[in-house]
Design a protein around this motif. Structure first.
Motif, PDB file in Angstrom:
ATOM      1  N   ILE A  36       0.731  -1.436   0.000  1.00  0.00           N
ATOM      2  CA  ILE A  36      -0.201   0.305  -0.381  1.00  0.00           C
ATOM      3  C   ILE A  36       0.731   1.235   0.068  1.00  0.00           C
ATOM      4  O   ILE A  36       1.129   1.139   0.360  1.00  0.00           O
ATOM      5  N   SER A  71      -2.556   0.357  -4.220  1.00  0.00           N
ATOM      6  CA  SER A  71      -1.868  -0.881  -3.973  1.00  0.00           C
ATOM      7  C   SER A  71      -1.629  -1.540  -5.302  1.00  0.00           C
ATOM      8  O   SER A  71      -1.405  -1.345  -6.803  1.00  0.00           O
ATOM      9  N   ILE A  75      -5.761  -6.276  -4.730  1.00  0.00           N
ATOM     10  CA  ILE A  75      -6.063  -6.449  -2.749  1.00  0.00           C
ATOM     11  C   ILE A  75      -7.152  -7.213  -2.868  1.00  0.00           C
ATOM     12  O   ILE A  75      -8.182  -6.688  -2.613  1.00  0.00           O
ATOM     13  N   GLU A  86      -6.201   0.262  -6.863  1.00  0.00           N
ATOM     14  CA  GLU A  86      -5.617  -1.137  -7.855  1.00  0.00           C
ATOM     15  C   GLU A  86      -4.251  -1.166  -8.737  1.00  0.00           C
ATOM     16  O   GLU A  86      -5.064  -0.388 -10.011  1.00  0.00           O
TER      17      GLU A  86
END
Ligand SMILES: [Zn+2]
Length: 124
Positions: A36, A71, A75, A86
Motif C-alpha cells: 500500500i 496498491s 488487494i 489497484e
C-alpha cells in the motif's frame, strides 16, 4: 515524470506533477506498508464540460484535494476498507490516474452560472 515504478516508493514522500491539457495534478506518493502507498494531491486548472441543464460547454475551474491509497496489484483482503486504487502494472501511470479523476469530475452534477439557481422542472 508520468510513470512511477511502484517498487521505488519508500517512506520519503516522492513528489510528482502531471499536466494533461489545462489540468495540473501534483502531490506526493509515499509507501505505507506492504503493498500500500498513499497519494496526497491537488488537481487545479480547468476543464471544459457541458452544463447539465442547458448543455452549453463551460470552462469549469478545478480545485480538488485528493487523498487515496494505491496498491501494488490486486488487494484481496482490504480489511480496513480503504479507498484503494489497484495498480496492476509495475509502473504507476500518473496520466492515467489523472484521466480517471477527470472522468469522475465530469460525471459529477455541474451547471453553469446562468443555470445556477434556476428551478429545475423534474419530469417523471
Ligand atoms: Zn447552463
Amino acid at each position: 515524470m508520468n510513470l512511477i515504478p511502484f517498487k521505488h516508493l519508500n517512506s520519503i514522500p516522492l513528489e510528482f506533477d502531471v499536466i494533461v491539457e489545462n489540468v495540473f495534478f501534483k502531490g506526493t506518493l509515499v509507501h505505507k506498508k506492504g503493498k500500500i502507498a498513499e497519494l496526497n494531491g491537488t488537481i487545479t486548472g480547468s476543464i471544459s464540460m457541458p452544463c447539465d441543464l442547458c448543455a452549453e460547454n463551460i470552462e469549469r475551474v478545478l480545485n480538488e484535494e485528493l487523498f487515496f491509497y494505491l496498491s501494488d496489484g490486486i488487494i484481496s483482503d482490504n480489511e480496513d476498507e480503504l479507498d484503494i486504487v489497484e495498480i496492476t502494472t509495475p509502473m504507476i501511470d500518473m496520466e492515467e490516474l489523472l484521466a480517471s479523476e477527470i472522468e469522475l469530475i465530469k460525471s459529477d452534477y455541474f451547471c453553469c452560472s446562468l443555470c445556477e439557481g434556476k428551478t429545475v422542472e423534474q419530469e417523471f
